[in-house]
Design a protein around this motif. Structure first.
Motif, PDB file in Angstrom:
ATOM      1  N   PHE A 208       6.147  43.473  -0.904  1.00  0.00           N
ATOM      2  CA  PHE A 208       4.795  43.588  -0.359  1.00  0.00           C
ATOM      3  C   PHE A 208       4.806  44.724   0.650  1.00  0.00           C
ATOM      4  CE2 PHE A 208       2.494  42.058   3.517  1.00  0.00           C
ATOM      5  CZ  PHE A 208       1.210  42.234   3.058  1.00  0.00           C
ATOM      6  N   GLY A 209       3.829  45.633   0.549  1.00  0.00           N
ATOM      7  CA  GLY A 209       3.807  46.762   1.478  1.00  0.00           C
ATOM      8  C   GLY A 209       4.976  47.698   1.276  1.00  0.00           C
ATOM      9  N   ARG A 210       5.476  47.781   0.047  1.00  0.00           N
ATOM     10  CA  ARG A 210       6.576  48.629  -0.396  1.00  0.00           C
ATOM     11  C   ARG A 210       7.931  48.215   0.164  1.00  0.00           C
ATOM     12  NH1 ARG A 210       6.741  55.104   0.200  1.00  0.00           N
ATOM     13  NH2 ARG A 210       4.548  54.886  -0.369  1.00  0.00           N
ATOM     14  N   TYR A 211       7.999  47.835   1.454  1.00  0.00           N
ATOM     15  CA  TYR A 211       9.287  47.565   2.082  1.00  0.00           C
ATOM     16  C   TYR A 211       9.515  46.096   2.450  1.00  0.00           C
ATOM     17  CZ  TYR A 211       8.921  52.620   2.751  1.00  0.00           C
ATOM     18  OH  TYR A 211       8.769  53.966   2.551  1.00  0.00           O
ATOM     19  N   PRO A 234       3.846  35.172  19.646  1.00  0.00           N
ATOM     20  CA  PRO A 234       3.612  36.400  20.416  1.00  0.00           C
ATOM     21  C   PRO A 234       3.790  37.643  19.547  1.00  0.00           C
ATOM     22  CG  PRO A 234       5.055  34.900  21.616  1.00  0.00           C
ATOM     23  CD  PRO A 234       4.902  34.337  20.240  1.00  0.00           C
ATOM     24  N   ASN A 235       3.086  38.720  19.908  1.00  0.00           N
ATOM     25  CA  ASN A 235       3.127  39.949  19.115  1.00  0.00           C
ATOM     26  C   ASN A 235       4.540  40.502  18.952  1.00  0.00           C
ATOM     27  OD1 ASN A 235       0.381  39.834  18.822  1.00  0.00           O
ATOM     28  ND2 ASN A 235      -0.086  41.496  20.238  1.00  0.00           N
ATOM     29  N   ILE A 236       5.312  40.502  20.049  1.00  0.00           N
ATOM     30  CA  ILE A 236       6.649  41.084  19.991  1.00  0.00           C
ATOM     31  C   ILE A 236       7.541  40.288  19.047  1.00  0.00           C
ATOM     32  CG2 ILE A 236       8.704  41.667  21.337  1.00  0.00           C
ATOM     33  CD1 ILE A 236       6.340  43.480  21.845  1.00  0.00           C
ATOM     34  N   TYR A 237       7.419  38.956  19.099  1.00  0.00           N
ATOM     35  CA  TYR A 237       8.221  38.116  18.210  1.00  0.00           C
ATOM     36  C   TYR A 237       7.818  38.366  16.749  1.00  0.00           C
ATOM     37  CZ  TYR A 237      10.748  34.002  16.542  1.00  0.00           C
ATOM     38  OH  TYR A 237      11.608  33.154  15.887  1.00  0.00           O
ATOM     39  N   GLY A 238       6.523  38.531  16.523  1.00  0.00           N
ATOM     40  CA  GLY A 238       6.054  38.843  15.185  1.00  0.00           C
ATOM     41  C   GLY A 238       6.598  40.174  14.693  1.00  0.00           C
ATOM     42  N   LEU A 239       6.701  41.174  15.586  1.00  0.00           N
ATOM     43  CA  LEU A 239       7.253  42.471  15.214  1.00  0.00           C
ATOM     44  C   LEU A 239       8.722  42.353  14.835  1.00  0.00           C
ATOM     45  CD1 LEU A 239       6.943  45.547  14.980  1.00  0.00           C
ATOM     46  CD2 LEU A 239       7.459  45.715  17.422  1.00  0.00           C
ATOM     47  N   VAL A 240       9.466  41.540  15.573  1.00  0.00           N
ATOM     48  CA  VAL A 240      10.889  41.325  15.256  1.00  0.00           C
ATOM     49  C   VAL A 240      11.029  40.690  13.873  1.00  0.00           C
ATOM     50  CG1 VAL A 240      12.958  40.027  15.888  1.00  0.00           C
ATOM     51  CG2 VAL A 240      11.621  41.179  17.664  1.00  0.00           C
ATOM     52  N   LEU A 241      10.206  39.684  13.582  1.00  0.00           N
ATOM     53  CA  LEU A 241      10.262  39.041  12.269  1.00  0.00           C
ATOM     54  C   LEU A 241       9.875  40.012  11.157  1.00  0.00           C
ATOM     55  CD1 LEU A 241       8.838  35.444  12.876  1.00  0.00           C
ATOM     56  CD2 LEU A 241      11.209  36.181  12.705  1.00  0.00           C
ATOM     57  N   PHE A 242       8.923  40.885  11.457  1.00  0.00           N
ATOM     58  CA  PHE A 242       8.535  41.912  10.480  1.00  0.00           C
ATOM     59  C   PHE A 242       9.732  42.792  10.124  1.00  0.00           C
ATOM     60  CE2 PHE A 242       7.384  46.425  10.104  1.00  0.00           C
ATOM     61  CZ  PHE A 242       6.687  46.396   8.903  1.00  0.00           C
ATOM     62  N   LEU A 243      10.517  43.179  11.130  1.00  0.00           N
ATOM     63  CA  LEU A 243      11.685  44.019  10.881  1.00  0.00           C
ATOM     64  C   LEU A 243      12.715  43.281  10.035  1.00  0.00           C
ATOM     65  CD1 LEU A 243      12.072  45.672  14.401  1.00  0.00           C
ATOM     66  CD2 LEU A 243      11.124  46.692  12.330  1.00  0.00           C
ATOM     67  N   PHE A 244      12.887  41.981  10.291  1.00  0.00           N
ATOM     68  CA  PHE A 244      13.815  41.189   9.476  1.00  0.00           C
ATOM     69  C   PHE A 244      13.299  41.063   8.038  1.00  0.00           C
ATOM     70  CE2 PHE A 244      15.799  39.789  13.455  1.00  0.00           C
ATOM     71  CZ  PHE A 244      17.125  39.705  13.069  1.00  0.00           C
ATOM     72  N   ALA A 245      11.972  40.959   7.879  1.00  0.00           N
ATOM     73  CA  ALA A 245      11.391  40.880   6.526  1.00  0.00           C
ATOM     74  C   ALA A 245      11.638  42.172   5.754  1.00  0.00           C
ATOM     75  CB  ALA A 245       9.894  40.596   6.613  1.00  0.00           C
TER      76      ALA A 245
END
Length: 405
Positions: A208-211, A234-245
């Motif tokens: 999803f979203g290419r990456y 929280p936004n920052i925690y969501g960003l960290v999970l995005f990087l792991f995804a």
């Protein structure tokens, strides 16, 4: 019974503004190659949102393959058109020309390899895939709610920058803007989920979203959909999970994320909610109820031969059903509709005129003189020369498009 490429009739639909206008160039390249291959094809350019679906519904029943030269949004329109056509053997083929090309990538296409896509279009290798049905429409890859849709909506104004626009919109949403909060209710498999969410995506495929591997276990032919729920965080925690995804779908360690498998579900938006369906953004008002389900074995897609051996692709190994016999109460027309033929003839003529103008320009610039020496110079890299001609022809067509607007 396997059909040969000379027996097939192709309907090629090009979205000339996809991938910031790059799809125009891809379309010129493909139409030039199809002409040289001697196959039967008609070509159409889309002019507005929803136009591709209209053209498929109107004309595709008299063809064997619909080729999408576009991204995920236009491909979604074509799929919805195909699902409305009462044909027993209509197939989809891809020529990736979008920003992310999630559908094509999940099917095993290399979005940078034109020759591979051409082999798939002219070949006989097929996969039968499931689709997501929502109300009376269909999606091939994802149906998502939440912040990803909000980010995609924010990226539209910079869409000419393609993937970086989405990252920019996401970072702005994370650090500088107040994002919306989404309260939803899901009823699925005798379970109920009712809570605030950051993101919730029903997946037919993992990528999803290419990456982003949003649901690592999703498969496109198992008759089951994957549901990924990311609770409010929280936004920052969501960003960290995005990087792991993005690192192969490793975000499942978090208690804020849960994976489910569903065949049918009911969604109720308790607040105004952004949604993305195969990359296109929508907005649902509070109180909107959506019924979703899987449609097993709904669509046949031509794929590159090598993709059938790739075990990393999201498919359960199984034998493909045989090519169905054509069962129609009314036989297909011997030719094509006059209106379609006229439209296609204009598109083909415009493409050929643009290519001829590009060839003439190259002859004047590169080969100003005639004779044996000029003839010998023409034996250089054909692929590079073809790319130059196609790029110049596409630029000429874009200028015509701008003048006509």
């Amino acid at each position: 019974m396997t059909e040969t490429v000379n027996e097939r009739r192709y309907l090629v639909i090009v979205n000339p503004v996809s991938r910031g206008g790059k799809a125009q160039e891809e379309g010129v390249w493909l139409l030039n190659r199809l002409k040289r291959a001697g196959v039967q094809y008609e070509a159409l350019f889309t002019e507005r949102a929803g136009h591709a679906e209209e053209m498929v519904v109107k004309w595709a029943e008299d063809f064997d393959v619909v080729v999408s030269v576009s991204g995920d949004g236009t491909t979604n329109e074509i799929i919805n058109g195909i699902m409305k056509v009462p044909s027993s053997n209509l197939k989809l083929a891809m020529f990736p020309a979008g920003t992310a090309d999630d559908f094509a990538c999940n099917m095993g296409y290399d979005r940078k390899d034109k020759e591979q896509a051409l082999r798939a279009i002219l070949g006989n290798c097929c996969r039968t895939i499931d689709l997501i049905r929502y109300d009376d429409r269909y999606a091939a890859v994802t149906f998502g709610l939440g912040v990803d849709s909000e980010i995609a909506d924010g990226a539209y104004k910079w869409k000419r920058f393609r993937i970086p626009a989405y990252f920019y919109s996401g970072l702005r949403k994370c650090f500088f803007e107040e994002r919306k909060r989404y309260f939803v209710r899901f009823d699925y498999e005798d379970q109920t989920f009712e809570d605030w969410v950051l993101i919730a995506i029903l997946c037919n495929a993992p990528l999803f979203g290419r990456y982003i591997k949003i649901h690592p276990e999703a498969r496109m032919n198992d008759g089951i959909l994957g549901l990924t729920i990311g609770r409010e965080m929280p936004n920052i925690y969501g960003l960290v999970l995005f990087l792991f995804a993005c690192m192969g779908g490793r975000h499942g360690f978090s208690r804020k994320v849960s994976f489910h498998q569903v065949r049918r579900m009911r969604v109720e938006c308790k607040t105004d909610t952004y949604a993305q369906i195969d990359g296109e953004v929508y907005k649902f008002d509070a109180g909107r109820v959506i019924e979703l389900s899987v449609v097993p074995g709904a669509l046949r897609v031509l794929v590159p031969p090598e993709s059938l051996r790739d075990r990393k692709l999201p498919f359960v190994p199984r034998e493909e059903p045989p090519q169905p016999l054509q069962l129609r109460l009314i036989p297909p027309q011997a030719g094509v509709a006059e209106e379609l033929e006229a439209l296609s003839r204009r598109v083909k003529a415009r493409v050929e005129q643009a290519l001829e103008a590009a060839r003439e320009h190259r002859r004047r610039v590169v080969f100003p003189g005639l004779g044996k020496q000029a003839g010998r110079q023409q034996s250089f890299d054909f692929e590079r020369e073809e790319k130059r001609l196609v790029r110049r022809a596409a630029r000429r067509l874009r200028k015509e498009l701008v003048k006509g607007m």
